[in-house]
Write a protein that holds these residues in place. Structure first.
Motif, PDB file in Angstrom:
ATOM      1  N   MET A  58       7.860  -2.981  -4.765  1.00  0.00           N
ATOM      2  CA  MET A  58       6.224  -2.691  -4.509  1.00  0.00           C
ATOM      3  C   MET A  58       6.606  -2.498  -2.670  1.00  0.00           C
ATOM      4  O   MET A  58       7.021  -3.184  -2.437  1.00  0.00           O
ATOM      5  CB  MET A  58       5.292  -3.904  -4.134  1.00  0.00           C
ATOM      6  N   SER A  59       5.964  -1.466  -2.952  1.00  0.00           N
ATOM      7  CA  SER A  59       5.330  -0.395  -1.654  1.00  0.00           C
ATOM      8  C   SER A  59       4.463  -1.550  -0.478  1.00  0.00           C
ATOM      9  O   SER A  59       4.279  -2.626  -1.109  1.00  0.00           O
ATOM     10  CB  SER A  59       4.945   0.529  -1.900  1.00  0.00           C
ATOM     11  N   SER A  60       4.694  -1.896   0.454  1.00  0.00           N
ATOM     12  CA  SER A  60       4.355  -2.212   1.797  1.00  0.00           C
ATOM     13  C   SER A  60       3.131  -2.233   1.015  1.00  0.00           C
ATOM     14  O   SER A  60       2.153  -2.822   1.756  1.00  0.00           O
ATOM     15  CB  SER A  60       4.590  -1.618   3.176  1.00  0.00           C
ATOM     16  N   ALA A  61       2.591  -0.342   1.400  1.00  0.00           N
ATOM     17  CA  ALA A  61       0.768  -0.317   0.874  1.00  0.00           C
ATOM     18  C   ALA A  61       0.751  -0.776   0.371  1.00  0.00           C
ATOM     19  O   ALA A  61      -0.233  -1.540   0.734  1.00  0.00           O
ATOM     20  CB  ALA A  61       1.031   1.307   1.541  1.00  0.00           C
ATOM     21  N   GLN A  62       1.187  -0.695  -0.782  1.00  0.00           N
ATOM     22  CA  GLN A  62       0.070  -1.404  -2.612  1.00  0.00           C
ATOM     23  C   GLN A  62       0.312  -3.017  -1.976  1.00  0.00           C
ATOM     24  O   GLN A  62      -0.270  -4.156  -2.482  1.00  0.00           O
ATOM     25  CB  GLN A  62       1.275  -1.526  -3.536  1.00  0.00           C
ATOM     26  N   LEU A  63       1.811  -4.141  -1.307  1.00  0.00           N
ATOM     27  CA  LEU A  63       1.391  -5.348  -0.952  1.00  0.00           C
ATOM     28  C   LEU A  63       0.394  -6.013  -0.342  1.00  0.00           C
ATOM     29  O   LEU A  63      -0.246  -5.995  -0.406  1.00  0.00           O
ATOM     30  CB  LEU A  63       2.538  -5.602  -0.405  1.00  0.00           C
ATOM     31  N   ASP A  64       0.351  -5.047   1.015  1.00  0.00           N
ATOM     32  CA  ASP A  64      -1.155  -5.176   1.329  1.00  0.00           C
ATOM     33  C   ASP A  64      -2.821  -5.001   1.053  1.00  0.00           C
ATOM     34  O   ASP A  64      -3.380  -6.071   0.986  1.00  0.00           O
ATOM     35  CB  ASP A  64      -1.051  -3.828   2.856  1.00  0.00           C
ATOM     36  N   THR A  65      -2.216  -4.082   0.153  1.00  0.00           N
ATOM     37  CA  THR A  65      -3.879  -3.259  -0.389  1.00  0.00           C
ATOM     38  C   THR A  65      -3.759  -5.354  -1.507  1.00  0.00           C
ATOM     39  O   THR A  65      -4.497  -5.713  -1.426  1.00  0.00           O
ATOM     40  CB  THR A  65      -3.393  -2.656  -1.831  1.00  0.00           C
ATOM     41  N   ASP A  66      -3.071  -5.326  -2.163  1.00  0.00           N
ATOM     42  CA  ASP A  66      -2.839  -6.446  -3.459  1.00  0.00           C
ATOM     43  C   ASP A  66      -3.302  -7.982  -2.431  1.00  0.00           C
ATOM     44  O   ASP A  66      -4.161  -9.020  -2.787  1.00  0.00           O
ATOM     45  CB  ASP A  66      -1.390  -6.610  -3.904  1.00  0.00           C
ATOM     46  N   PHE A  67      -2.601  -8.066  -1.076  1.00  0.00           N
ATOM     47  CA  PHE A  67      -2.743  -9.448  -0.243  1.00  0.00           C
ATOM     48  C   PHE A  67      -3.995  -9.396  -0.039  1.00  0.00           C
ATOM     49  O   PHE A  67      -4.612 -10.159   0.035  1.00  0.00           O
ATOM     50  CB  PHE A  67      -1.607  -9.612   0.704  1.00  0.00           C
ATOM     51  N   LEU A  68      -4.971  -8.401   0.799  1.00  0.00           N
ATOM     52  CA  LEU A  68      -5.817  -8.333   1.143  1.00  0.00           C
ATOM     53  C   LEU A  68      -7.162  -8.377  -1.000  1.00  0.00           C
ATOM     54  O   LEU A  68      -7.970  -9.319  -0.131  1.00  0.00           O
ATOM     55  CB  LEU A  68      -6.933  -7.233   1.795  1.00  0.00           C
ATOM     56  N   ASN A  69      -7.005  -7.993  -1.331  1.00  0.00           N
ATOM     57  CA  ASN A  69      -7.498  -8.511  -2.953  1.00  0.00           C
ATOM     58  C   ASN A  69      -7.596  -9.357  -2.560  1.00  0.00           C
ATOM     59  O   ASN A  69      -8.515 -10.871  -3.640  1.00  0.00           O
ATOM     60  CB  ASN A  69      -7.298  -7.213  -3.499  1.00  0.00           C
TER      61      ASN A  69
END
Length: 87
Positions: free
Chosen positions: A1-12
């Motif tokens: 998983m990309s860092s940007a996707q991880l950040d998005t998933d985390f915030l969600n």
């Protein structure tokens, strides 16, 4: 998983938990707290007015001190999703 996707998933996932109605088990909340603090690199001390609560929070944070920011984000996501999937 990309860092940007991880950040998005985390915030969600943070939003998912914040917008949910409790009560939640204390051990779940302590782990979520510790993972969140580590994931956001928040080094502030626990700020409860109750010393015992601060001790539990500090202990939870100490247990994951060697996790990276990304590992903590992933652990937070898994913890919250597992909780809601098994609820």
């Amino acid at each position: 998983m990309s860092s940007a996707q991880l950040d998005t998933d985390f915030l969600n996932t943070v939003d998912k938990l914040n917008n949910s109605e409790g009560p939640f088990p204390a051990d779940f909340l302590l782990r979520a707290y510790a993972y969140y603090k580590r994931a956001t690199q928040n080094q502030n001390r626990p700020g409860s007015k109750k010393p015992l609560v601060n001790a539990f929070k500090a202990n939870a944070m100490l247990q994951i001190k060697d996790m990276t920011e990304d590992e903590a984000k992933q652990a937070y996501i898994e913890l919250v999703n597992d909780y809601f999937n098994n609820k």
